[in-house]
Motif scaffolding. Structure first.
Motif, PDB file in Angstrom:
ATOM      1  N   ILE A  97       0.873  -1.290  -0.082  1.00  0.00           N
ATOM      2  CA  ILE A  97       0.096  -0.043   0.030  1.00  0.00           C
ATOM      3  C   ILE A  97       0.897   1.289  -0.082  1.00  0.00           C
ATOM      4  N   PHE A  99      -3.708   3.023   6.892  1.00  0.00           N
ATOM      5  CA  PHE A  99      -4.467   1.651   6.232  1.00  0.00           C
ATOM      6  C   PHE A  99      -4.622   0.647   7.524  1.00  0.00           C
ATOM      7  N   GLN A 143      -6.850  -4.843   5.630  1.00  0.00           N
ATOM      8  CA  GLN A 143      -6.776  -3.425   5.666  1.00  0.00           C
ATOM      9  C   GLN A 143      -7.750  -2.504   5.470  1.00  0.00           C
ATOM     10  N   ASP A 149      -8.426  -0.137   3.985  1.00  0.00           N
ATOM     11  CA  ASP A 149      -9.071   0.325   2.488  1.00  0.00           C
ATOM     12  C   ASP A 149     -10.092  -0.749   2.169  1.00  0.00           C
ATOM     13  N   TYR A 183     -12.300   4.763   6.896  1.00  0.00           N
ATOM     14  CA  TYR A 183     -12.428   3.838   6.279  1.00  0.00           C
ATOM     15  C   TYR A 183     -12.414   3.900   4.718  1.00  0.00           C
ATOM     16  N   ALA A 193      -9.513   5.740   3.705  1.00  0.00           N
ATOM     17  CA  ALA A 193      -8.110   4.800   3.453  1.00  0.00           C
ATOM     18  C   ALA A 193      -8.352   4.004   1.949  1.00  0.00           C
ATOM     19  N   TYR A 194      -9.404   3.694   1.454  1.00  0.00           N
ATOM     20  CA  TYR A 194      -9.557   3.333   0.186  1.00  0.00           C
ATOM     21  C   TYR A 194      -8.787   3.964  -0.901  1.00  0.00           C
ATOM     22  N   CYS A 195      -9.692   5.476  -0.791  1.00  0.00           N
ATOM     23  CA  CYS A 195      -9.225   6.482  -1.719  1.00  0.00           C
ATOM     24  C   CYS A 195      -7.583   6.734  -1.584  1.00  0.00           C
ATOM     25  N   SER A 196      -6.841   6.725  -0.268  1.00  0.00           N
ATOM     26  CA  SER A 196      -5.682   7.056  -0.177  1.00  0.00           C
ATOM     27  C   SER A 196      -4.806   5.687  -0.944  1.00  0.00           C
ATOM     28  N   ARG A 197      -5.315   4.534  -0.663  1.00  0.00           N
ATOM     29  CA  ARG A 197      -4.541   3.539  -1.401  1.00  0.00           C
ATOM     30  C   ARG A 197      -4.464   3.692  -2.930  1.00  0.00           C
TER      31      ARG A 197
END
Length: 674
Positions: A9, A406, A413, A415, A502, A505-509
């Motif tokens: 990640i 994450f 994780q 994300d 949460y 976290a997905y958008c950050s990944r």
């Protein structure tokens, strides 16, 4: 770093070509100290006597902001409700357009301002490059008066604050609107906008050109959509555009004597050791008899560290909070700088963080010996450290979201939980949330029991008290069931800042993957279609930006080298962002489609989540970076008995902007995961 592609990640992509070195961090709790830098630029653990109590009543550097309103740029300032002088001593300059600026600025500065305005109107082509300093104003109320007075007298000017200095320049929003309507209308509109008078509205002159009206609607929506709403009205004269403030709910009528306990806010500095932010909040909430959601903060800090941050609690007086400090200290929670404030603290209201780090057991890459064998090895390390620090000080580092974003150490994780939430599959999101770690520690046993039995009550009894998030969810699941409605209520039991963590976290990944792909395919130079910040933007160059300040690089700008890689912005997915107009735009579309989000609105209505997205700088730069390399006894370095050998330890001190990660900066310095 894990080798599974789905688990990588934080990609191993660097911006500098120095060699680096190996080492380890967080051997001791005092090796990683994080101190929040508040919006006024002060470290929050500075003694109270050394800094004024400005939390949360901040002056934004580079702009002013009106309390309890959402706004853009420099046109939001406190407006008194009555004429004359307001309760906080501010002159009411909003009552009249004919403000005597010489009273506020002085005669000479006022004359210079009048001349500056005349010059702007005579030389429009150079207007956006011209700027005039009005002087230094250390008192924030005085600054607010200056901002309001200038804006009321000259609505086409933007006021900018930097280190107490106020300067003025042409407002690009005014310039854009003046191309759509008359100068008188543009000035009246911005005076209406500055006043923020509840229940007021502004109506443009009748305009029967539908295409032109649409352009005006779009401009106001794009630049002020969070604050204003527009509507077309027709009468015998034609069709006009009416603008009014968005409804924020009717305020309760109350006097100071009638003020209830719910209106009491107490600010303090929180120091915690080896605790998650929510874990510390949950413990304090239980001790004070309030809800975790009654605590507000500017940002979440690391668990495995000593951290200092500003926080505000609602419905608790300073005296009552002081009475609990001894009890809290038993759990590694120390409070200081306790004082009354007028409003909660909001996420993002900070300049960044200061880091004091120690990297222990330094060694050359490829060496398994953590102890220096002589002066030659130490000299090599000294040269490598100096080279690495110089490179990162000069070039910065790839601004990845760090592993903390994450949930490090988790089998699932964060994300993946966020992806399920964005798909509005709340039942799957709950089950992913309760995926246990390998092993038989109490939290994993409780999670495993829930997944196997669906019995939230028994799982709650097994879950340790320290696991605040899990316990909040299990309580709601026990009360409302584990079906779709129960899972919705379980997510709603978490504070909003934790729910939104949460999907963020997905958008950050996705952002991390996008940056790695961008550097691998388009290289380290700026290309046509890349996104950069507009040159006349007043936003801090390191801040995340809305689409309104974004410029798409042209062919000519690429060829001329008009921008550097440090100016490139990469979008984190959301419902307001602009995507690159090159191969990266296609990449984003394909990446979201692969996860089933091709048509995602980035809103989860049932959970009150809205993700506008942001444009994050591709690179980040540490500020005030200093270091010291020294020998440390092996036992002190966390290695136990070492036969008297010494190892090298590196102390690093630096500042980072908010949402930048010290561990990612260290990866760039060391060229490996610390």
């Amino acid at each position: 770093m894990k080798q599974d592609a789905d688990a990588v990640i934080v990609p191993a992509c660097f911006i500098s070509n120095h060699q680096g070195f190996s080492g380890s961090i967080k051997n001791l709790i005092g090796d990683f100290v994080v101190t929040e830098i508040d919006i006024s630029g002060q470290q929050v653990r500075t003694p109270a006597a050394a800094q004024p109590p400005q939390v949360p009543d901040f002056d934004f550097p580079g702009r002013t902001r009106e309390r309890s309103t959402e706004c853009k740029q420099d046109r939001c300032v406190p407006v008194s409700q009555d004429s004359g002088v307001s309760a906080d001593g501010m002159i009411d300059v909003s009552c009249s357009e004919n403000v005597d600026l010489s009273v506020i600025l002085g005669q000479s500065v006022c004359e210079a301002l009048e001349q500056f305005v005349a010059t702007l109107k005579d030389d429009l082509k150079k207007a956006e490059k011209q700027q005039l300093s009005l002087g230094s104003f250390p008192d924030k109320h005085q600054r607010a008066n200056v901002h309001r007075a200038v804006r009321q007298r000259f609505p086409f000017l933007m006021t900018v604050t930097a280190q107490f200095q106020i300067s003025v320049k042409e407002d690009p929003d005014y310039a854009e609107l003046s191309h759509l309507v008359t100068d008188d209308e543009a000035e009246d509109f911005f005076r209406f906008l500055d006043a923020k008078a509840r229940g007021s509205s502004y109506t443009f002159q009748p305009d029967n050109d539908k295409e032109h009206r649409t352009a005006v609607h779009h401009f106001i929506s794009r630049r002020f959509g969070k604050l204003l709403e527009t509507k077309s009205l027709s009468d015998q004269r034609g069709t006009s555009i009416s603008v009014r403030l968005r409804e924020r709910g009717r305020p309760k009528k109350r006097t100071a004597d009638d003020r209830k306990e719910e209106d009491v806010y107490t600010a303090f500095t929180l120091c915690k050791e080896n605790l998650e932010t929510l874990e510390a909040i949950s413990y304090m909430a239980a001790g004070l008899g309030v809800l975790p959601s009654d605590f507000t903060y500017a940002g979440i800090k690391d668990k495995r560290a000593i951290t200092y941050q500003s926080m505000v609690v609602k419905k608790v007086s300073p005296q009552r909070l002081q009475e609990k400090t001894a009890e809290f200290e038993k759990r590694g929670i120390r409070l200081s700088h306790v004082r009354s404030v007028s409003e909660p603290l909001r996420l993002g209201r900070l300049q960044g963080n200061h880091f004091d780090l120690v990297v222990r057991n330094l060694r050359l890459h490829g060496s398994s010996d953590t102890h220096s064998s002589g002066p030659d090895t130490h000299a090599q390390l000294e040269a490598l450290v100096e080279e690495a620090v110089d490179h990162v000080r000069l070039s910065g580092f790839v601004n990845y979201y760090g592993p903390q974003r994450f949930g490090t150490g988790q089998s699932v994780q964060s994300d993946r939980v966020g992806l399920a939430l964005l798909k509005e599959d709340l039942v799957s999101a709950v089950r992913l949330f309760f995926t246990p770690e390998e092993g038989s520690d109490p939290p994993s046993q409780a999670k495993r029991h829930f997944l196997q039995t669906d019995n939230a009550k028994e799982s709650l009894a097994l879950m340790p008290m320290s696991k605040a998030r899990e316990r909040l969810m299990l309580r709601a699941l026990n009360r409302y069931g584990t079906g779709p409605d129960g899972c919705t209520r379980a997510w709603l039991s978490l504070p909003h800042s934790m729910r939104v963590f949460y999907p963020h976290a997905y958008c950050s990944r996705v952002w991390n993957e996008a940056v790695a792909h961008r550097l691998a395919t388009l290289g380290h130079s700026v290309r046509r279609g890349d996104l950069v910040r507009e040159r006349n933007s007043q936003e801090d160059a390191a801040a995340e930006s809305s689409s309104g300040q974004i410029h798409v690089v042209t062919d000519q700008e690429e060829q001329e080298g008009a921008y550097t890689l440090g100016q490139v912005l990469m979008p984190m997915p959301g419902n307001t962002v602009k995507y690159p107009e090159n191969s990266m735009g296609t990449w984003y579309h394909d990446r979201l489609m692969r996860d089933g989000l091709a048509n995602c609105r980035f809103r989860v209505g049932s959970l009150k989540l809205n993700l506008p997205g942001c444009h994050r700088p591709l690179l980040a730069h540490p500020r005030n970076l200093t270091y010291q390399l020294q020998r440390a006894a092996g036992a002190e370095a966390g290695g136990g008995a070492t036969g008297g050998k010494d190892s090298a330890a590196l102390t690093l001190n630096f500042n980072l902007d908010s949402s930048c990660y010290a561990t990612v900066c260290l990866r760039e310095i060391m060229k490996c995961d610390p």
